[in-house]
Scaffold this active site. Structure first.
Site, PDB file in Angstrom:
ATOM      1  N   GLU A 130      47.953  63.238  29.033  1.00  0.00           N
ATOM      2  CA  GLU A 130      46.711  63.889  29.461  1.00  0.00           C
ATOM      3  C   GLU A 130      46.913  65.369  29.777  1.00  0.00           C
ATOM      4  OE1 GLU A 130      48.320  61.474  30.929  1.00  0.00           O
ATOM      5  OE2 GLU A 130      48.461  61.742  33.098  1.00  0.00           O
ATOM      6  N   GLY A 161      62.340  55.715  28.720  1.00  0.00           N
ATOM      7  CA  GLY A 161      63.419  56.668  28.578  1.00  0.00           C
ATOM      8  C   GLY A 161      64.710  56.206  29.247  1.00  0.00           C
ATOM      9  N   GLU A 167      59.972  33.457  36.538  1.00  0.00           N
ATOM     10  CA  GLU A 167      60.560  32.991  35.280  1.00  0.00           C
ATOM     11  C   GLU A 167      60.256  33.915  34.105  1.00  0.00           C
ATOM     12  OE1 GLU A 167      59.742  28.874  34.527  1.00  0.00           O
ATOM     13  OE2 GLU A 167      60.687  28.240  36.406  1.00  0.00           O
ATOM     14  N   GLU A 202      48.910  48.049  25.644  1.00  0.00           N
ATOM     15  CA  GLU A 202      48.879  48.381  27.080  1.00  0.00           C
ATOM     16  C   GLU A 202      47.707  47.704  27.781  1.00  0.00           C
ATOM     17  OE1 GLU A 202      51.133  52.648  26.542  1.00  0.00           O
ATOM     18  OE2 GLU A 202      48.990  52.625  26.871  1.00  0.00           O
ATOM     19  N   SER A 233      59.095  73.955  39.173  1.00  0.00           N
ATOM     20  CA  SER A 233      59.321  72.531  38.899  1.00  0.00           C
ATOM     21  C   SER A 233      60.497  71.985  39.700  1.00  0.00           C
ATOM     22  CB  SER A 233      59.608  72.318  37.410  1.00  0.00           C
ATOM     23  OG  SER A 233      60.068  70.998  37.207  1.00  0.00           O
ATOM     24  N   HIS A 277      54.326  59.959  21.320  1.00  0.00           N
ATOM     25  CA  HIS A 277      53.165  59.064  21.327  1.00  0.00           C
ATOM     26  C   HIS A 277      52.105  59.738  20.460  1.00  0.00           C
ATOM     27  CE1 HIS A 277      50.323  56.130  22.484  1.00  0.00           C
ATOM     28  NE2 HIS A 277      50.022  56.517  23.705  1.00  0.00           N
ATOM     29  N   GLY A 308      60.741  64.218  32.450  1.00  0.00           N
ATOM     30  CA  GLY A 308      60.397  62.958  33.107  1.00  0.00           C
ATOM     31  C   GLY A 308      61.124  61.821  32.424  1.00  0.00           C
ATOM     32  N   ASP A 354      49.723  50.978  20.384  1.00  0.00           N
ATOM     33  CA  ASP A 354      50.301  51.159  21.716  1.00  0.00           C
ATOM     34  C   ASP A 354      49.221  51.022  22.796  1.00  0.00           C
ATOM     35  OD1 ASP A 354      52.968  52.081  22.905  1.00  0.00           O
ATOM     36  OD2 ASP A 354      51.573  53.441  23.885  1.00  0.00           O
TER      37      ASP A 354
HETATM   38  N1  LIG Z   1      57.380  56.660  29.781  1.00  0.00           N
HETATM   39  C1  LIG Z   1      57.890  56.101  28.692  1.00  0.00           C
HETATM   40  O1  LIG Z   1      58.778  55.308  28.763  1.00  0.00           O
HETATM   41  C2  LIG Z   1      57.383  56.470  27.320  1.00  0.00           C
HETATM   42  C3  LIG Z   1      57.741  55.670  26.221  1.00  0.00           C
HETATM   43  C4  LIG Z   1      57.382  56.087  24.942  1.00  0.00           C
HETATM   44  C5  LIG Z   1      56.642  57.262  24.782  1.00  0.00           C
HETATM   45  N2  LIG Z   1      56.277  57.973  25.882  1.00  0.00           N
HETATM   46  C6  LIG Z   1      55.543  59.229  25.682  1.00  0.00           C
HETATM   47  O2  LIG Z   1      56.399  60.293  26.070  1.00  0.00           O
HETATM   48  C7  LIG Z   1      55.614  61.365  26.595  1.00  0.00           C
HETATM   49  C8  LIG Z   1      56.093  61.696  27.993  1.00  0.00           C
HETATM   50  O3  LIG Z   1      55.824  60.594  28.834  1.00  0.00           O
HETATM   51  P1  LIG Z   1      56.676  60.353  30.159  1.00  0.00           P
HETATM   52  O4  LIG Z   1      56.274  59.032  30.700  1.00  0.00           O
HETATM   53  O5  LIG Z   1      58.129  60.634  29.881  1.00  0.00           O
HETATM   54  O6  LIG Z   1      56.077  61.526  31.080  1.00  0.00           O
HETATM   55  P2  LIG Z   1      56.407  61.830  32.598  1.00  0.00           P
HETATM   56  O7  LIG Z   1      57.656  61.139  33.036  1.00  0.00           O
HETATM   57  O8  LIG Z   1      55.191  61.590  33.416  1.00  0.00           O
HETATM   58  O9  LIG Z   1      56.665  63.426  32.516  1.00  0.00           O
HETATM   59  C9  LIG Z   1      56.974  64.132  33.651  1.00  0.00           C
HETATM   60  C10 LIG Z   1      57.397  65.531  33.252  1.00  0.00           C
HETATM   61  O10 LIG Z   1      56.260  66.233  32.710  1.00  0.00           O
HETATM   62  C11 LIG Z   1      56.080  67.442  33.452  1.00  0.00           C
HETATM   63  N3  LIG Z   1      54.655  67.755  33.595  1.00  0.00           N
HETATM   64  C12 LIG Z   1      53.686  66.967  34.119  1.00  0.00           C
HETATM   65  N4  LIG Z   1      52.504  67.587  34.072  1.00  0.00           N
HETATM   66  C13 LIG Z   1      52.726  68.809  33.548  1.00  0.00           C
HETATM   67  C14 LIG Z   1      51.907  69.940  33.276  1.00  0.00           C
HETATM   68  N5  LIG Z   1      50.598  69.897  33.524  1.00  0.00           N
HETATM   69  N6  LIG Z   1      52.491  71.026  32.758  1.00  0.00           N
HETATM   70  C15 LIG Z   1      53.802  71.043  32.484  1.00  0.00           C
HETATM   71  N7  LIG Z   1      54.654  70.026  32.711  1.00  0.00           N
HETATM   72  C16 LIG Z   1      54.110  68.918  33.240  1.00  0.00           C
HETATM   73  C17 LIG Z   1      56.674  67.153  34.822  1.00  0.00           C
HETATM   74  O11 LIG Z   1      56.967  68.386  35.368  1.00  0.00           O
HETATM   75  P3  LIG Z   1      57.650  68.589  36.820  1.00  0.00           P
HETATM   76  O12 LIG Z   1      59.087  68.322  36.578  1.00  0.00           O
HETATM   77  O13 LIG Z   1      57.356  70.006  37.148  1.00  0.00           O
HETATM   78  O14 LIG Z   1      56.979  67.605  37.736  1.00  0.00           O
HETATM   79  C18 LIG Z   1      57.890  66.307  34.460  1.00  0.00           C
HETATM   80  O15 LIG Z   1      58.989  67.119  34.106  1.00  0.00           O
HETATM   81  C19 LIG Z   1      54.163  60.890  26.541  1.00  0.00           C
HETATM   82  O16 LIG Z   1      53.585  61.346  25.350  1.00  0.00           O
HETATM   83  C20 LIG Z   1      54.302  59.378  26.540  1.00  0.00           C
HETATM   84  O17 LIG Z   1      53.201  58.709  25.966  1.00  0.00           O
HETATM   85  C21 LIG Z   1      56.633  57.618  27.140  1.00  0.00           C
END
Ligand SMILES: NC(=O)c1ccc[n+]([C@@H]2O[C@H](COP(=O)([O-])OP(=O)(O)OC[C@H]3O[C@@H](n4cnc5c(N)ncnc54)[C@H](OP(=O)(O)O)[C@@H]3O)[C@@H](O)[C@H]2O)c1
Length: 321
Positions: free
Chosen positions: A83, A132, A229, A193, A50, A106, A25, A189
């Site tokens: 989660e 990301g 702004e 939020e 997936s 995280h 993701g 964090d």
């Molecule tokens: N988002 C950010 O910018 C950010 C910033 C800093 C830290 N983080 C941390 O990075 C981590 C990932 O966050 P994210 O936002 O990158 O997540 P995300 O985009 O929601 O992750 C999606 C990915 O996770 C897979 N997935 C979802 N549920 C699943 C399950 N039950 N079993 C297996 N795979 C599963 C999805 O699979 P499919 O491809 O099959 O759908 C997809 O490949 C978290 O700990 C978050 O707190 C995120």
């Protein structure tokens, strides 16, 4: 402050190691691609069926089912939504190699006990402080994103070296890695939020917009003033700090901010912020997140639907179209 950059970080602890990225993701995609471009052996672990598999392979990445990726790896990075970590960990624990390193971006799932990693595992945190998409684009520009690092458990004696080498390989060492802990990263964090950037600021923008419109100002002008702004102040603060931002704006704006800011953000705000921090630390938000997942994200779906129908959103669309 203990801030480490590329020159202070030895890349060797990752040499010859294989990294499994679980999830493709927001963070998974960026970290997998940055690792690959840094010469690290990466496999992306995905659940069966997936939709991300084709995309990851088109980007030149090796993919595998989560359990196979894990059993082939020395370092396993948990980059599915927070989660989902508990259920994923429960499935992969038997596949984790003895003495492997388990990484997170995280601190939540360790700080709030979603996961209790097996005793032989190293447990580390590399938390880039931004999305990301930016982590990847900065890396491609030869820059990096600042991040936090921590070691929760050093079972093998190599956890610190692996964590920092990993942070370097995804580009965070170019901007700096700051020493933290899972608890500090998670609490700060989650607090931000809810109380500041992602929770507080949008509500302030909406309240300002609605006040102007109720006062007879057109929605378009209200939107441009109260929302349009925002990027200007964000850019100024990024470039010059808060004091520098104030010096950069007109005397009119600076005096207005001086007179109005503390009337809006009054002493009661910090009382409520302190309550939110205490609730975060007590695990109340972690409980909410788990129950939200258990309900199939019904509250989030409803909030998204409601938000799309609000006057401020309609004004945004009318200005964009
Ligand atoms: N988002 C950010 O910018 C950010 C910033 C800093 C830290 N983080 C941390 O990075 C981590 C990932 O966050 P994210 O936002 O990158 O997540 P995300 O985009 O929601 O992750 C999606 C990915 O996770 C897979 N997935 C979802 N549920 C699943 C399950 N039950 N079993 C297996 N795979 C599963 C999805 O699979 P499919 O491809 O099959 O759908 C997809 O490949 C978290 O700990 C978050 O707190 C995120």
């Amino acid at each position: 402050m203990d801030l480490l950059r590329d020159v202070n970080i030895d890349p060797a602890p990752l040499a010859g190691k294989r990294v499994a990225i679980l999830g493709y993701g927001n963070q998974g995609r960026a970290q997998a691609l940055n690792l690959k471009d840094s010469g690290v052996d990466v496999v992306v672990g995905l659940r069966g069926g997936s939709g991300s598999r084709i995309e990851a392979e088109a980007a030149g990445l090796e993919t595998a089912l989560i359990e196979d990726a894990v059993s082939s790896a020395d370092v396993v990075m948990m980059l599915a939504p927070d989660e989902a970590h508990s259920a994923i960990y429960g499935e992969i624990e038997p596949n984790l190699r003895e003495g492997a390193a388990l990484g997170f971006s995280h601190g939540l799932s360790i700080r709030f006990g979603f996961i209790e990693p097996r005793a032989d595992l190293d447990v580390f945190l590399i938390a880039p402080k931004g999305p990301g998409t930016a982590l990847r684009s900065l890396y491609r520009e030869g820059k990096g994103m600042i991040g936090l690092w921590a070691v929760e458990r050093d079972a093998t004696g190599n956890a610190r070296g692996i964590a920092l080498a990993y942070g370097r390989a995804i580009g965070c060492g170019r901007a700096g890695l700051i020493a933290s802990s899972f608890a500090e990263e998670a609490e700060a964090d989650l607090f931000n939020e809810q109380a500041v950037v992602w929770g507080g600021v949008p509500e302030l923008l909406i309240a300002g917009f609605e006040t102007l419109v109720a006062g007879g100002i057109s929605p378009e002008v209200a939107y441009l003033e109260c929302v349009g702004e925002l990027h200007l102040i964000a850019e100024l603060i990024e470039a010059r700090g808060i004091a520098g931002m104030r010096e950069a704006i007109s005397n009119t704006a600076e005096l207005g901010a001086l007179l109005g800011g503390k009337r809006i953000v009054d002493a009661g705000l910090k009382v409520r912020m302190t309550e939110i921090l205490a609730e975060v630390r007590a695990g109340r938000f972690a409980d909410e997140l788990r129950s939200e997942e258990a309900s199939g994200y019904s509250r989030l779906e409803k909030a998204r639907e409601d938000a799309r129908k609000t006057p401020i959103e309609q004004t945004y669309r009318s200005l964009k179209d």
